[in-house]
Design a protein around this motif. Structure first.
Motif, mmCIF file in Angstrom:
data_model
loop_
_atom_site.group_PDB
_atom_site.id
_atom_site.type_symbol
_atom_site.label_atom_id
_atom_site.label_comp_id
_atom_site.label_asym_id
_atom_site.label_seq_id
_atom_site.Cartn_x
_atom_site.Cartn_y
_atom_site.Cartn_z
ATOM 1 N N ILE A 174 24.438 3.861 -5.761
ATOM 2 C CA ILE A 174 24.306 4.070 -4.312
ATOM 3 C C ILE A 174 24.782 5.477 -3.938
ATOM 4 C CG2 ILE A 174 25.174 3.358 -2.043
ATOM 5 C CD1 ILE A 174 25.294 0.478 -3.166
ATOM 6 N N PHE A 175 25.925 5.875 -4.471
ATOM 7 C CA PHE A 175 26.455 7.210 -4.185
ATOM 8 C C PHE A 175 25.593 8.303 -4.823
ATOM 9 C CE2 PHE A 175 30.216 5.006 -2.791
ATOM 10 C CZ PHE A 175 30.795 5.871 -1.865
ATOM 11 N N GLN A 176 25.060 8.013 -6.022
ATOM 12 C CA GLN A 176 24.228 9.001 -6.705
ATOM 13 C C GLN A 176 22.985 9.344 -5.881
ATOM 14 O OE1 GLN A 176 24.262 11.061 -9.103
ATOM 15 N NE2 GLN A 176 22.094 11.502 -9.427
ATOM 16 N N PHE A 177 22.328 8.340 -5.326
ATOM 17 C CA PHE A 177 21.083 8.574 -4.582
ATOM 18 C C PHE A 177 21.324 9.057 -3.156
ATOM 19 C CE2 PHE A 177 19.425 5.474 -7.803
ATOM 20 C CZ PHE A 177 18.549 6.359 -8.410
ATOM 21 N N THR A 178 22.556 8.853 -2.637
ATOM 22 C CA THR A 178 22.814 9.242 -1.247
ATOM 23 C C THR A 178 23.666 10.503 -1.109
ATOM 24 O OG1 THR A 178 24.724 7.748 -1.184
ATOM 25 C CG2 THR A 178 22.609 6.878 -0.399
ATOM 26 N N MET A 179 24.628 10.711 -2.028
ATOM 27 C CA MET A 179 25.575 11.796 -1.845
ATOM 28 C C MET A 179 25.781 12.678 -3.076
ATOM 29 S SD MET A 179 28.480 9.647 0.317
ATOM 30 C CE MET A 179 29.438 11.089 0.786
ATOM 31 N N LEU A 180 25.815 12.095 -4.260
ATOM 32 C CA LEU A 180 26.233 12.848 -5.451
ATOM 33 C C LEU A 180 25.154 13.790 -5.976
ATOM 34 C CD1 LEU A 180 28.163 10.051 -7.431
ATOM 35 C CD2 LEU A 180 29.108 11.870 -6.011
ATOM 36 N N LYS A 181 23.987 13.226 -6.298
ATOM 37 C CA LYS A 181 22.877 14.011 -6.853
ATOM 38 C C LYS A 181 23.297 14.733 -8.140
ATOM 39 C CE LYS A 181 20.645 13.160 -2.954
ATOM 40 N NZ LYS A 181 19.524 12.202 -2.860
ATOM 41 N N LEU A 182 23.934 14.003 -9.062
ATOM 42 C CA LEU A 182 24.369 14.610 -10.324
ATOM 43 C C LEU A 182 23.158 14.955 -11.188
ATOM 44 C CD1 LEU A 182 27.380 12.265 -11.217
ATOM 45 C CD2 LEU A 182 27.457 14.504 -10.096
ATOM 46 N N SER A 183 23.345 15.919 -12.068
ATOM 47 C CA SER A 183 22.249 16.379 -12.926
ATOM 48 C C SER A 183 21.874 15.323 -13.959
ATOM 49 C CB SER A 183 22.647 17.664 -13.637
ATOM 50 O OG SER A 183 23.719 17.418 -14.537
ATOM 51 N N LYS A 184 20.691 15.483 -14.556
ATOM 52 C CA LYS A 184 20.225 14.542 -15.579
ATOM 53 C C LYS A 184 21.134 14.565 -16.802
ATOM 54 C CE LYS A 184 15.310 14.529 -14.328
ATOM 55 N NZ LYS A 184 13.925 14.810 -14.787
ATOM 56 N N THR A 185 21.643 15.751 -17.134
ATOM 57 C CA THR A 185 22.544 15.869 -18.286
ATOM 58 C C THR A 185 23.818 15.064 -18.053
ATOM 59 O OG1 THR A 185 21.712 18.098 -18.718
ATOM 60 C CG2 THR A 185 23.805 17.478 -19.756
ATOM 61 N N THR A 186 24.373 15.177 -16.854
ATOM 62 C CA THR A 186 25.590 14.432 -16.512
ATOM 63 C C THR A 186 25.323 12.932 -16.509
ATOM 64 O OG1 THR A 186 26.358 16.279 -15.149
ATOM 65 C CG2 THR A 186 27.422 14.155 -14.803
ATOM 66 N N LEU A 187 24.169 12.538 -15.960
ATOM 67 C CA LEU A 187 23.819 11.124 -15.921
ATOM 68 C C LEU A 187 23.640 10.550 -17.326
ATOM 69 C CD1 LEU A 187 21.289 10.913 -12.940
ATOM 70 C CD2 LEU A 187 23.622 10.021 -13.023
ATOM 71 N N LYS A 188 23.039 11.325 -18.197
ATOM 72 C CA LYS A 188 22.850 10.887 -19.578
ATOM 73 C C LYS A 188 24.197 10.654 -20.252
ATOM 74 C CE LYS A 188 20.745 12.244 -23.977
ATOM 75 N NZ LYS A 188 19.986 13.286 -24.711
ATOM 76 N N ARG A 189 25.135 11.569 -20.022
ATOM 77 C CA ARG A 189 26.478 11.430 -20.592
ATOM 78 C C ARG A 189 27.177 10.182 -20.041
ATOM 79 N NH1 ARG A 189 30.739 14.306 -22.864
ATOM 80 N NH2 ARG A 189 32.796 13.863 -21.957
ATOM 81 N N ILE A 190 27.010 9.921 -18.745
ATOM 82 C CA ILE A 190 27.624 8.751 -18.127
ATOM 83 C C ILE A 190 27.033 7.468 -18.701
ATOM 84 C CG2 ILE A 190 27.768 7.445 -15.966
ATOM 85 C CD1 ILE A 190 28.126 10.114 -14.512
ATOM 86 N N ILE A 191 25.708 7.443 -18.882
ATOM 87 C CA ILE A 191 25.051 6.248 -19.437
ATOM 88 C C ILE A 191 25.552 5.959 -20.848
ATOM 89 C CG2 ILE A 191 22.843 5.302 -20.222
ATOM 90 C CD1 ILE A 191 21.539 6.835 -17.872
#
Length: 502
Positions: free
Chosen positions: A276-293
Motif C-alpha cells: 500500500i505504501f509502495q504504490f502510494t508514497m514510497l515508489k522504491l526502485s525495482k532493484t530495491t524491491l527485488k532485494r526486499i523480495i
C-alpha cells in the motif's frame, strides 16, 4: 551473499551450541532417551542454526528496509492525523496475525475464562495500536519515555487491585506474546525511520527505540481494562495435557507444514501494508524491491525452519527434563540449573539478535552487541530463577513483578532516555520462541511433580528482569561517566596551573 551466509551460520552455530549441549548432557545423565528422539533433536538443532542464519540475513534485506521506508514516508507527509491512523492500523494488523497470541487466546478459552477468542485478540491488538501512537507522539514531540512508562505501569498496577486475580498473569503474558520474530525487526526499523527524519535539536537516538517497550505495555493495560468487566470468581478448567503420540520425525513433518501456514499468515499483513505504501508514497526502485523480495523469502524460510526445530526438538524434551529432574533425588539442582538455562537460551532468540544489532547501529558502536547480549542473558537467567522459585514455593506473581517494575521505573528517571528505551525493548524481545517453547514446558514438567500451578505469568517474569539488568548497566555507565568528567576537570585545572606557573 555466500560470505554473509557463512558468517551468519557461524554466529548461529555458536548461539545454539551451548543450550543444545546442556540439553543433551542433562538427558543422558537424568533421563536417557531413545535414538529416534536424539536424532530428531539433532535435526532440530540444525534447523535452528539454518533458520536463524536465514532469518537474520533476510531481515537485514527486507524487514529493516520496509519498516524504515514506511517510517520515513509517514514523517515526510507532515500530517499528524495520517501518522496516527497509519501507526494504529499497523500495530493492530500485525498483532492480530501473531500466532503466539492466538495460542494464548485458545488457552484462555479452554480454561473457561473468556470464550470469545477473537475478542481477546482484538483487545490486545487495539492495545498495541494505541500505544504505538504514543511512541509516534514521543518521537515527534520529544516526550520522555520514562514518564509514559511510569504512568502506564502505575495504571496497570492500580488495575491489579480491581481486576479478578486470574486476569493479572494473563494480562502480563499478553504483553509479552505480541513481540514475535516478524514484528520486532519491522517495528524497530519503523522507529528508526521516524527518528532519522526528526528535526529537533535533541539526539534522534532517544526516539529510535522504545517501540517494542510500548507495544508490550499497551496489551497489558488493554487486557486489564477488559478484566474490569469480567466476573470476580469463575470456575477455571484445568484440563490435562494430551500426550503427543507422534514420533519425533513425524512431529518434524507436521510442525513444518503447520508453520508454513502460520508464518505466511504472520508476514502477509506486513507485506500488504508495505505494498500500500509502495504504490502510494514510497515508489522504491525495482532493484530495491527485488532485494526486499529475496529478503522476505529468506525471512519466511528462516522463521519456518527455526520454529519447526523448536517445536519438534526442544519443546518435547524440555517437559521430560523438568519432570525427571523434579522427580530425582537431587531435585535441588533445579535452582542453579534454571540460572544456567536462562543465561544460555537467550542467545538463540532471533529477535534478540536483531535488537542488539540495531542498538549498536543506533549508538554508532557506543554500546556493543556483546554488552547487550550479556546483560540480557543475566536478566533472563534471573528471570528463570524467579520463575522456578515461584513454581517450587508458589509465590504470587504480583509479589515479584511489583518491586521489580517499581525499581525499573525509578531507575528510568535516573538513566538516559536511550538506556530506558534499550532496557524496556530488550524485555519485550526476550520472550521469544526459545523461551516460550523450552522454559515454559520445562517449568510445567517441574510443576507436574511438585503439584504447583503452572498457569500464566512465567512469560511476564522472563520479560521483567532484562529490563532491570540493563537499567542497572545504564546507571553504572552514568555514574562512571560523571566520575570521568570530574576527574578530567581536575586534571585540566592542574594542567592550566602548571602552564601558568611556568
Amino acid at each position: 551473499m555466500v560470505n554473509i551466509l557463512l558468517k551468519k551460520l557461524k554466529e548461529s552455530f555458536l548461539s545454539v551450541l551451548p543450550i543444545s549441549l546442556i540439553v543433551v548432557i542433562l538427558s543422558i545423565v537424568f533421563c536417557p532417551l531413545d535414538a529416534n528422539t536424539y536424532i530428531t533433536f539433532c535435526i532440530s538443532a540444525i534447523l535452528l542454526i539454518i533458520g536463524m542464519s536465514l532469518f537474520t540475513m533476510g531481515t537485514d534485506m527486507s524487514m529493516s528496509q520496509m519498516g524504515e521506508s514506511i517510517g520515513k514516508s509517514l514523517y515526510k507527509s507532515k500530517k499528524l492525523s495520517l501518522m496516527i491512523i497509519c501507526t494504529a492500523f499497523i500495530g493492530f494488523i500485525i498483532t492480530f496475525a501473531e500466532p503466539d497470541l492466538a495460542v494464548l487466546a485458545r488457552q484462555i478459552s479452554n480454561m473457561g475464562i473468556l470464550q470469545e477468542e477473537y475478542l481477546f485478540i482484538a483487545v490486545v491488538s487495539i492495545g498495541v495500536g494505541i500505544f504505538l501512537i504514543f511512541a509516534i507522539l514521543k518521537a515527534i514531540f520529544n516526550l520522555k519515555l520514562s514518564i509514559i512508562l511510569a504512568i502506564g505501569y502505575s495504571l496497570l498496577f492500580i488495575f491489579c487491585f480491581f481486576v479478578p486475580d486470574y486476569m493479572v498473569p494473563i494480562a502480563f503474558d499478553s504483553g509479552s506474546v505480541t513481540t514475535g520474530p516478524i514484528s520486532v525487526p519491522f517495528l524497530i526499523s519503523f522507529g528508526l525511520g521516524i527518528a532519522s527524519m526528526g528535526s529537533s535539536g535533541k539526539s534522534n537516538d532517544d526516539n529510535a527505540l522504545g517501540y517494542i517497550a510500548l507495544s508490550s505495555l499497551g496489551p497489558i493495560i488493554a487486557v486489564m481494562t477488559l478484566g474490569l468487566f469480567l466476573p470476580k470468581d469463575i470456575v477455571i478448567i484445568t484440563s490435562q495435557q494430551t500426550t503427543d503420540t507422534l514420533t519425533g520425525l513425524q512431529l518434524l513433518g507436521t510442525s513444518f507444514v503447520d508453520y508454513l501456514k502460520e508464518v505466511a499468515l504472520t508476514i502477509l499483513p506486513i507485506i500488504i501494508i508495505f505494498l500500500i505504501f509502495q504504490f502510494t508514497m514510497l515508489k522504491l526502485s525495482k532493484t530495491t524491491l527485488k532485494r526486499i523480495i529475496i529478503g522476505l523469502i529468506y525471512t519466511y524460510v528462516g522463521v519456518v525452519l527455526f520454529l519447526t526445530g523448536v517445536n519438534a526438538g526442544y519443546l518435547p524434551i524440555a517437559s521430560i527434563l523438568g519432570n525427571a529432574l523434579a522427580s530425582s533425588s537431587i531435585s535441588w539442582i533445579l535452582i542453579p540449573l534454571s540460572v544456567l538455562l536462562g543465561y544460555f537460551i537467550i542467545a538463540a532468540e532471533p529477535a534478540v539478535q536483531v535488537l542488539k544489532k540495531q542498538i549498536e547501529e543506533v549508538t554508532n558502536g557506543g554500546i556493543r552487541q556483546k554488552t547487550i547480549l550479556v546483560c540480557v542473558s543475566i536478566g533472563v537467567a534471573l528471570s528463570v530463577l524467579l520463575a522456578m522459585l515461584k513454581t517450587l514455593y508458589n509465590i504470587p506473581l504480583i509479589a515479584i513483578l511489583l518491586p521489580v517494575y517499581g525499581i525499573c521505573i525509578g531507575l528510568s528517571f535516573f538513566n538516559s532516555s536511550l538506556f530506558v528505551s534499550i532496557a524496556f525493548d530488550a524485555g519485550g524481545t526476550a520472550t521469544g520462541a526459545m523461551a516460550v517453547s523450552f522454559i515454559l514446558p520445562f517449568l510445567a514438567g517441574v510443576a507436574a511433580v511438585v503439584g504447583a500451578d503452572s498457569g500464566f505469568g512465567t512469560i511476564a517474569l522472563i520479560a521483567a528482569m532484562p529490563i532491570l539488568t540493563l537499567q542497572i548497566l545504564g546507571a553504572m555507565f552514568k555514574v562512571a561517566s560523571k566520575r570521568g568528567t570530574k576527574a578530567s576537570r581536575k586534571v585540566s585545572k592542574v594542567h592550566v596551573e602548571i602552564i601558568e606557573f611556568e
